[in-house]
Structures are given as structure tokens and as C-alpha cells.
Design a protein around this motif. Sequence first.
Motif, PDB file in Angstrom:
ATOM      1  N   ASP A  36     -32.545  47.160  -8.036  1.00 36.93           N
ATOM      2  CA  ASP A  36     -31.665  46.604  -7.020  1.00 36.93           C
ATOM      3  C   ASP A  36     -31.013  45.321  -7.480  1.00 36.93           C
ATOM      4  O   ASP A  36     -29.949  44.949  -6.993  1.00 36.93           O
ATOM      5  N   SER A  37     -31.630  44.612  -8.395  1.00 37.59           N
ATOM      6  CA  SER A  37     -31.088  43.337  -8.851  1.00 37.59           C
ATOM      7  C   SER A  37     -30.161  43.502 -10.046  1.00 37.59           C
ATOM      8  O   SER A  37     -29.621  42.530 -10.540  1.00 37.59           O
ATOM      9  N   GLN A  38     -29.953  44.710 -10.534  1.00 33.59           N
ATOM     10  CA  GLN A  38     -29.064  44.950 -11.659  1.00 33.59           C
ATOM     11  C   GLN A  38     -27.644  45.105 -11.150  1.00 33.59           C
ATOM     12  O   GLN A  38     -27.227  46.180 -10.709  1.00 33.59           O
ATOM     13  N   LEU A  39     -26.918  44.003 -11.192  1.00 31.08           N
ATOM     14  CA  LEU A  39     -25.560  43.962 -10.680  1.00 31.08           C
ATOM     15  C   LEU A  39     -24.606  43.499 -11.763  1.00 31.08           C
ATOM     16  O   LEU A  39     -24.982  42.755 -12.668  1.00 31.08           O
ATOM     17  N   LEU A  40     -23.382  43.950 -11.653  1.00 30.31           N
ATOM     18  CA  LEU A  40     -22.329  43.528 -12.570  1.00 30.31           C
ATOM     19  C   LEU A  40     -21.213  42.868 -11.762  1.00 30.31           C
ATOM     20  O   LEU A  40     -20.665  43.473 -10.845  1.00 30.31           O
ATOM     21  N   SER A  41     -20.894  41.624 -12.104  1.00 27.66           N
ATOM     22  CA  SER A  41     -19.859  40.868 -11.403  1.00 27.66           C
ATOM     23  C   SER A  41     -18.655  40.687 -12.319  1.00 27.66           C
ATOM     24  O   SER A  41     -18.781  40.188 -13.429  1.00 27.66           O
ATOM     25  N   VAL A  42     -17.478  41.114 -11.852  1.00 23.44           N
ATOM     26  CA  VAL A  42     -16.254  41.028 -12.656  1.00 23.44           C
ATOM     27  C   VAL A  42     -15.161  40.360 -11.819  1.00 23.44           C
ATOM     28  O   VAL A  42     -14.930  40.733 -10.667  1.00 23.44           O
ATOM     29  N   VAL A 198     -20.696  46.668  -4.175  1.00 23.21           N
ATOM     30  CA  VAL A 198     -21.556  46.129  -3.126  1.00 23.21           C
ATOM     31  C   VAL A 198     -20.946  44.905  -2.445  1.00 23.21           C
ATOM     32  O   VAL A 198     -21.362  44.521  -1.347  1.00 23.21           O
ATOM     33  N   ASN A 199     -19.944  44.270  -3.085  1.00 23.60           N
ATOM     34  CA  ASN A 199     -19.318  43.103  -2.456  1.00 23.60           C
ATOM     35  C   ASN A 199     -17.994  42.791  -3.152  1.00 23.60           C
ATOM     36  O   ASN A 199     -17.831  43.066  -4.348  1.00 23.60           O
ATOM     37  N   ALA A 235      -3.666  35.987  -6.441  1.00 25.57           N
ATOM     38  CA  ALA A 235      -4.912  36.401  -5.781  1.00 25.57           C
ATOM     39  C   ALA A 235      -5.989  36.560  -6.843  1.00 25.57           C
ATOM     40  O   ALA A 235      -5.766  37.197  -7.871  1.00 25.57           O
ATOM     41  N   THR A 236      -7.136  35.977  -6.571  1.00 23.75           N
ATOM     42  CA  THR A 236      -8.289  36.115  -7.460  1.00 23.75           C
ATOM     43  C   THR A 236      -9.411  36.824  -6.702  1.00 23.75           C
ATOM     44  O   THR A 236      -9.730  36.437  -5.568  1.00 23.75           O
ATOM     45  N   VAL A 237      -9.978  37.845  -7.298  1.00 30.53           N
ATOM     46  CA  VAL A 237     -11.071  38.573  -6.660  1.00 30.53           C
ATOM     47  C   VAL A 237     -12.261  38.649  -7.609  1.00 30.53           C
ATOM     48  O   VAL A 237     -12.104  38.669  -8.825  1.00 30.53           O
ATOM     49  N   THR A 238     -13.428  38.669  -7.013  1.00 26.42           N
ATOM     50  CA  THR A 238     -14.658  38.928  -7.742  1.00 26.42           C
ATOM     51  C   THR A 238     -15.293  40.181  -7.129  1.00 26.42           C
ATOM     52  O   THR A 238     -15.630  40.176  -5.938  1.00 26.42           O
ATOM     53  N   VAL A 239     -15.395  41.228  -7.924  1.00 24.38           N
ATOM     54  CA  VAL A 239     -15.947  42.497  -7.454  1.00 24.38           C
ATOM     55  C   VAL A 239     -17.334  42.670  -8.046  1.00 24.38           C
ATOM     56  O   VAL A 239     -17.517  42.561  -9.262  1.00 24.38           O
ATOM     57  N   ILE A 240     -18.310  42.935  -7.196  1.00 26.58           N
ATOM     58  CA  ILE A 240     -19.713  43.078  -7.621  1.00 26.58           C
ATOM     59  C   ILE A 240     -20.110  44.550  -7.518  1.00 26.58           C
ATOM     60  O   ILE A 240     -19.998  45.158  -6.440  1.00 26.58           O
ATOM     61  N   PHE A 241     -20.546  45.091  -8.636  1.00 25.51           N
ATOM     62  CA  PHE A 241     -20.926  46.507  -8.739  1.00 25.51           C
ATOM     63  C   PHE A 241     -22.459  46.626  -8.899  1.00 25.51           C
ATOM     64  O   PHE A 241     -23.104  45.736  -9.472  1.00 25.51           O
TER      65      PHE A 241
END
Length: 244
Positions: A36-42, A198-199, A235-241
Motif C-alpha cells: 500500500d505504501s508503494q506509490l509513484l508521484s509524478v 490515487v490522488n 498549470a502544474t499537477v502532481t499525479v500519484i499512482f
Amino acid sequence: MENYRLPIWIASILGCVLIIFVVLLNVHQFQLIRGDSQLLSVSATAKAESVQDMAIVTVGVVSEGLTAQAVKDQSSNKMNQVISFIKQSGIDDRDIKTSQFYISPKYSYNNQQQTVVGYQANQTITVKVRKIDKSSQQLQIIIDGAVTHGANQIQGIDFSFEDNDSLVQNARKQAIDKAIANARQIAKDAGLKLGRIVNVITSASGNPEPMFTPNVALAKSTSSQIELGSQEVFATVTVIFKIC
């Protein structure tokens, strides 16, 4: 009655099985938590640019006279002529608004004494001119005609968008698409399997809007040249996978 006791070797085997079961259960729970803690933020930034489609013109009339009533009547007459011309030029009533009106005394000072020598009235209106991205001709007519019909102040022009949200949404969508593409490439290069989003964290900013202030004295004899320019929104976005 004789108490029944398990042989020592059977009890040892059962104890080992129980220990192994507990260890495996803990390892499985750890893997789930770790998974669950294995996330990728781009993060990604994109830009949307467009020519403004609306101008807000501030037009003013300054009048002077000996009495407050005189300057009020003078100011009202001039402004009524200006407003009448603006309406005849195709501007809707809802796009004309009185933004300021006041009368103040004028003083002279002699031997440290002040005396009222007259009054000054200041009246301004704001005019919204729409669809200037199609043609700026109406905007130029409003500015030049307001001066010839009695206005003696053009305080400035603010350019904006009738629907600014669409420009922001366009930039945001481009940024999200860019972030997803980058995440897929990162996951491919790292040998990871990209999961669901996820976010999403977003922010947007725009450059200051340009302002044009024509020369009022020049506008009486020549047409005011107006360059609309364009507006940029970032626009700047941070997508969390989630990583599977």
C-alpha cells in the motif's frame, strides 16, 4: 483416570507449525502494508495561451464650477452624452456601470486661511466590451467616441476572459496528460507495473494581464491603436499512482 499427554515429539512438531504460521501471517501483513505504501508521484507543467476576448474600459468626466449644483449638472450632462453614445455603439446596459461619483470643494489659501473658490465633480464608468478577439474595432470606437462626446479621462483598459475557467481547465488537462505519459515511461524503464491514480494535486497561475492607456489628447484627433496581446496560464499537477 490417567491423564493423557501428547508425546514430546508431536508437541514439538505442533509448536513449530504454529510458529511458522504466525511468522507467515506477519510476513503477509507486512507485504500488504508495504504494498500500500508503494506509490509513484509524478509532476508536470503545461501552458495554455489565448487572446483575451473582453476589455473593461474606465471612462471619466471631470467638471469644475463655482457651485456644487453647477458641477453636478455639468458632469451629469457630459456623462449622459457619453453613455448614450456607448449604448448606440452596441454595448448592452448590463455592461455599463457607474464606478465612481463624487463632488469636492476647491480651496485657495491666503494668510493661512482657506476659502472655497469652487467645486470639482469626478464621475467614472466602466464599460465591458466583449468579443474583442474577433475584432477590436468596437473597442477603438468606444475609446475615441467617448472622448469626442465629453469624456476627458480614459483611465485604462483591463483585458480579460469572459470564461477564464476554460483556459485554466485546458492547461490542467494538458498537464495531467503529460504527467500520465511520464509516469508510464518511468514505470516501463524501472520495470514496474503502474496501478490506478490515487490522488491529483493541482495549481494554476497566469501572467499579469496587459493594460493599455491611450493618450486622451491624441484620441481627439486620431484613432487609438490597441494591441490585444495574449494571456498565458500555467498549470502544474502532481499525479500519484499506486504501484502494483
